[in-house]
Design an enzyme around this catalytic site. Structure first.
Site, PDB file in Angstrom:
ATOM      1  N   ASP A 118       9.703  -8.878   6.421  1.00 62.45           N
ATOM      2  CA  ASP A 118       9.331  -8.561   5.045  1.00 62.45           C
ATOM      3  C   ASP A 118       8.091  -9.346   4.634  1.00 62.45           C
ATOM      4  O   ASP A 118       8.035 -10.566   4.814  1.00 62.45           O
ATOM      5  CB  ASP A 118      10.510  -8.910   4.123  1.00 62.45           C
ATOM      6  CG  ASP A 118      10.248  -8.588   2.663  1.00 62.45           C
ATOM      7  OD1 ASP A 118       9.488  -7.637   2.388  1.00 62.45           O
ATOM      8  OD2 ASP A 118      10.802  -9.291   1.790  1.00 62.45           O
TER       9      ASP A 118
ATOM     10  N   ASP B 235       3.635  -5.136  -0.304  1.00 59.20           N
ATOM     11  CA  ASP B 235       5.066  -5.383  -0.121  1.00 59.20           C
ATOM     12  C   ASP B 235       5.676  -4.334   0.802  1.00 59.20           C
ATOM     13  O   ASP B 235       5.779  -3.155   0.455  1.00 59.20           O
ATOM     14  CB  ASP B 235       5.783  -5.365  -1.472  1.00 59.20           C
ATOM     15  CG  ASP B 235       7.237  -5.823  -1.374  1.00 59.20           C
ATOM     16  OD1 ASP B 235       7.610  -6.357  -0.311  1.00 59.20           O
ATOM     17  OD2 ASP B 235       7.977  -5.650  -2.341  1.00 59.20           O
TER      18      ASP B 235
END
Length: 457
Positions: A332, A151
């Site tokens: 992202d 992440d």
């Protein structure tokens, strides 16, 4: 003195030639950039008899130089050997992705109105249920193999630790903790809490261990040692934080890897594995186009995020116009579906529907409102989608990242882009549109590179 146009008499003998030339010009002007999508070659297609299921563990791929290493990266959908209701899973992923984006937007708004978090504090990581975070790698931490969710919107790397007061069913490591020695720190200064919008959380204290990334060992790596963990983190031991704060893996390994990492996220064919590389050894890339770079935008209120300047976009080669071009957009790895400001999304949708014609429409679902029933088709020709960034860096969305399957049989597939609620919200480039791209993060040089690459190996 103004000039007047002079009309010449038409030679009628040339009329057929001129008419043909006009037709040719019209055809050439109307040529659109399109690619072929196979609708039934994906992870949810029926398995062949005795076809083995993939392991949740990824593998080390390439032995790097002293300053680089490469890990295998897999989609989490490959982790389970159980029979999966893909229709339910795909629809649920949209719901969870929407919650994550709402959480990110709230975090962004809060960051713009409050003081920056001190460097000595552990910031809350972004996101909600980790079912929405799709890609995993395997590392060795404390002598054990750990499968971690990747992440870029999170900072702290954490895993479950023993003894564990409350743990979900997955492997854990043993660790004495960073603050139980004689380093003079108060124990409370080393406690951390990472909480998520759905009530999931991990709590514990900071630990220090060696971490093995491929063939490279990093000593004294600080991570979250989770003693109390609750949530649907299924199939993973924890999370790898690749954000921009000082506690992230990127900054802790700055001396080893020079602040450079890159990934190539595979498409969803069963068994596909991409790569996560640390270091500036570009020889491990298999890009089919040259890497084009764009500056990382500096924003003190959003310093954990990687922000780019989106200056334009095109559909099928047709350039779009919007007053929101020239603004920052987050890239992202944890968000699935790309979110665009309403004016940009409207321009994208309008032009896409102009070019993708003749196919039966279908009602929208959840955050997706441009949908079709393609169940009777094997292949379709779809317009290319390109995003342009400052410095003319370009991301051409892979053909597998244009449509999202709400129903596995293609009876409901939707344009895999969604509109934000308000024009002033920050856009997000999701992982669905990053598939089959080499995305290079260079923290020292404050730039991000993009190149086309077949990530499935």
């Amino acid at each position: 003195m103004s000039k007047k146009a002079t009309l010449l008499p038409l030679n009628l003998s040339l009329a057929p030639f001129l008419l043909l030339l006009l037709c040719v010009v019209v055809v050439v002007h109307g040529v659109q950039e399109k690619k072929i999508l196979s609708l039934h070659n994906n992870i949810w297609s029926p398995k062949k008899p005795n076809e083995p299921s993939s392991s949740c563990f990824s593998h080390n791929l390439v032995k790097g130089r002293d300053s680089s290493t490469t890990l295998g990266i897999k989609h989490r959908g490959l982790c389970s050997g159980k029979t999966i209701d893909w229709g339910r899973k795909l629809r649920r992923a949209l719901t969870l992705d929407n919650i994550r984006v709402q959480s990110l937007q709230l975090r962004i708004k809060a960051s713009s109105t409050t003081e920056s978090i001190s460097e000595t504090q552990i910031p809350l990581t972004s996101g909600v249920k980790l079912e929405t975070l799709n890609y995993i790698v395997t590392v060795e931490l404390g002598g054990r193999n750990m499968t971690l969710i990747v992440d870029t919107g999170s900072d702290l790397t954490w895993v479950q630790c023993q003894p564990c007061k409350s743990c979900y069913n997955q492997q854990a490591t043993g660790n004495a903790g960073l603050c139980e020695g004689s380093n003079g720190l108060e124990k409370t200064t080393c406690d951390y809490v990472v909480s998520y919008g759905d009530g999931s959380y991990t709590r514990g204290e900071l630990g220090s261990e060696s971490i093995q990334l491929g063939d490279t060992k990093v000593e004294n790596f600080v991570f979250g040692c989770g003693r109390s963990n609750k949530g649907l983190f299924g199939g993973a031991s924890g999370l790898m934080g690749l954000g921009r704060s000082s506690v992230s893996l990127v900054y802790q390994t700055m001396k080893t890897f020079n602040g450079v990492f890159s990934y190539c996220l595979p498409s969803l064919e069963d068994g596909a594995s991409g790569s996560l590389s640390f270091g500036d050894n570009s020889s491990v890339y298999k890009n089919s186009t040259s890497v084009s770079y764009t500056p990382l935008v500096q924003n003190p209120q959003l310093r954990s995020f990687y922000i780019l300047n989106l200056t334009g976009a095109s559909i099928g080669g047709v350039e779009l116009e919007s007053p929101s071009f020239g603004r920052g957009i987050i890239i992202d790895s944890g968000t699935v579906i790309t979110r665009l400001p309403p004016s940009i999304y409207k321009a994208v949708k309008t032009e896409f529907l102009k070019q993708f014609t003749g196919f039966p429409s279908a009602p929208g679902y959840s955050i997706l409102d441009t949908c079709f029933n393609l169940t009777s088709y094997q292949d379709v020709s779809i317009p290319t989608i390109k995003m342009i960034f400052q410095g003319n860096a370009e991301l051409e969305v892979d053909v597998t990242g244009v449509f999202y399957y709400v129903n596995p049989d293609a009876s409901l597939v939707c344009l895999a882009l969604a509109s934000l609620s308000y024009e002033n919200e920050v856009g997000i480039i999701g992982n669905y549109q990053q598939k089959n791209q080499r995305v290079v993060y260079d923290i020292k040089q404050e730039k991000l590179g993009i190149a086309g690459e077949n990530c499935s190996i």
